[in-house]
Design a protein around this motif. Structure first.
Motif: not given
Length: 199
Positions: A154-159
């Motif tokens: 999960e990339d930062d945007i998803c987190r």
């Protein structure tokens, strides 16, 4: 990168009508420079206070509208508004949380619930919504879950989409939100000081 900066600078100088209710501490002084970078997400020192205020405001908006991130125009307006209180806010990296980039950047709260529910539940459980104290072992568990989300792709945007959704659910638990953000940004509650994170 330079072109992007000039676009942001130009747009930010044109208006400051922010749709978010971003709260800053009532008094600015050197103690407001809280160290922490959210695992490298923030690009400059002294960005923790405005970023936490921004995240909290996104959570408030998500609670009311179901929308998570702002589009570029909305965000530029909010960054311009924040700049009047925090000079270097345009150098923090907040602009990375902008909708319109595809994937999780365009998720709503419903999308997070439908597509990232496991991560949402795990973060909520690991960070113990409603806990009286999110430090020590409790913070360690919360931080491990946050890092595990990144390790599982999960990339930062998803987190951050998950975090804003979790914030929206606990928006009236002010103490817990302060503890949660303090843990994830790399600070413990004792080092944050009184009054720094006033929402």
């Amino acid at each position: 990168m330079i072109l992007t900066f000039h676009i942001w600078k130009s747009l930010a100088s044109s208006t400051n009508d922010c749709i978010l209710n971003i709260q800053f501490p009532s008094q600015r002084n050197d103690s407001n420079c809280v160290q922490g970078n959210w695992g490298g997400f923030l690009e400059a020192n002294c960005c923790v206070v405005p970023f936490d205020g921004y995240l909290h405001a996104l959570g408030e908006r998500a609670n009311k509208t179901g929308q998570i991130f702002l589009n570029m125009t909305e965000q530029v307006n909010c960054l311009a508004s924040m700049k009047t209180k925090q000079d270097d806010v345009l150098n923090c990296g907040i602009q990375k949380l902008t909708s319109g980039e595809g994937g999780c950047s365009d998720y709503s709260v419903i999308d997070v619930i439908n597509k990232l529910e496991n991560f949402e539940n795990m973060l909520e459980e690991s960070c113990d919504l409603g806990s009286d104290d999110l430090s020590g072992e409790a913070c360690g568990s919360c931080l491990r879950m946050w890092e595990e989300m990144g390790e599982k792709g999960e990339d930062d945007i998803c987190r951050f989409a998950v975090l804003v959704t979790v914030t929206s659910r606990g928006i009236y638990e002010e103490k817990w939100i302060k503890e949660l953000y303090g843990c994830l940004q790399g600070q413990n509650r004792l080092s944050m000081g009184n009054g720094i994170h006033t929402f």
